[in-house]
Design an enzyme around this catalytic site. Structure first.
Site, short mmCIF file in Angstrom:
data_model
loop_
_atom_site.label_atom_id
_atom_site.label_comp_id
_atom_site.label_asym_id
_atom_site.label_seq_id
_atom_site.Cartn_x
_atom_site.Cartn_y
_atom_site.Cartn_z
N CYS A 130 41.54 -3.50 -0.16
CA CYS A 130 41.41 -4.28 -1.62
C CYS A 130 41.05 -3.31 -2.74
O CYS A 130 41.11 -3.43 -3.85
CB CYS A 130 40.13 -5.22 -1.45
SG CYS A 130 38.70 -4.95 -0.54
N HIS A 131 40.65 -2.05 -2.34
CA HIS A 131 40.33 -0.84 -3.29
C HIS A 131 41.55 -0.47 -4.08
O HIS A 131 41.42 0.02 -5.13
CB HIS A 131 39.54 0.12 -2.53
CG HIS A 131 40.32 0.81 -1.61
ND1 HIS A 131 40.37 0.52 -0.45
CD2 HIS A 131 41.15 1.99 -1.88
CE1 HIS A 131 41.44 1.22 0.15
NE2 HIS A 131 41.72 2.22 -0.61
N GLU A 157 42.70 8.76 -1.52
CA GLU A 157 44.14 8.63 -1.29
C GLU A 157 45.24 9.23 -1.88
O GLU A 157 46.14 9.64 -1.50
CB GLU A 157 44.30 7.27 -1.04
CG GLU A 157 43.53 6.40 -0.05
CD GLU A 157 43.95 4.93 -0.16
OE1 GLU A 157 44.94 4.50 -0.73
OE2 GLU A 157 43.26 4.26 0.90
#
Length: 166
Positions: A130-131, A157
């Site tokens: 959800c990030h 990421e």
């Protein structure tokens, strides 16, 4: 009859993570001070037995060696919430999508607000990413684990140095 639950707490670069299993299947991953975190007494008995694969995958993710989780999950929610959470799992590592894009993918372009509410109730943060959801203009919007953690996860990421350290 109650469903048997177990939990364990592991360290991560983003603070302690509480893992919860229901009937031996991962059903929760909660950060400290997380919005919509269930009461601790609902997490079941402390027991790390059902969490070996999840812990291994989380360690590989935080080491930058894993981009997609394969651990078996139990996603308890409404049918709409589960459909949103499945869309979250389709967002590639290091990329983001807006709430509107997720609503479009669900075939309901006017549902971006409902998508946001379902996103906020995601019981398996990080694993169900959800990030990776941002505002229509690319800005950071609400995150149950806090906007600082969200930014750090996105930076991590994207390969930005030092982002994994909290």
């Amino acid at each position: 009859m109650t469903t048997p639950k177990q939990h364990t707490v592991i360290d991560s670069p983003y603070g302690p993570l509480t893992l919860v299993a229901t009937d031996g299947v991962l059903s929760g991953l909660y950060m400290t001070d997380q919005r919509h975190r269930p009461p601790e007494e609902t997490f079941g008995e402390p027991d790390d037995t059902p969490f070996g694969e999840a812990i291994e995958e989380l360690r590989a993710y935080f080491a930058g060696e894993l981009k997609e989780f394969s651990v078996r999950l139990r996603l308890d929610g409404t049918p709409f919430q589960r459909s949103v959470w499945e869309q979250l799992r389709k967002i590639p590592y290091g990329e983001t999508r807006s709430y509107g894009e997720l609503a479009d993918a669900l075939g309901n372009p006017k549902a971006s607000r409902a998508v946001g509410l379902a996103n906020g109730k995601n019981p398996l943060g990080i694993i169900v990413p959800c990030h990776r959801v941002v505002g229509a203009d690319g800005s950071l919007t609400g995150y149950g684990g806090g906007l600082e953690r969200k930014q750090r996860l996105l930076d991590f990421e994207r390969g930005e140095r030092g982002a994994a350290l909290f």
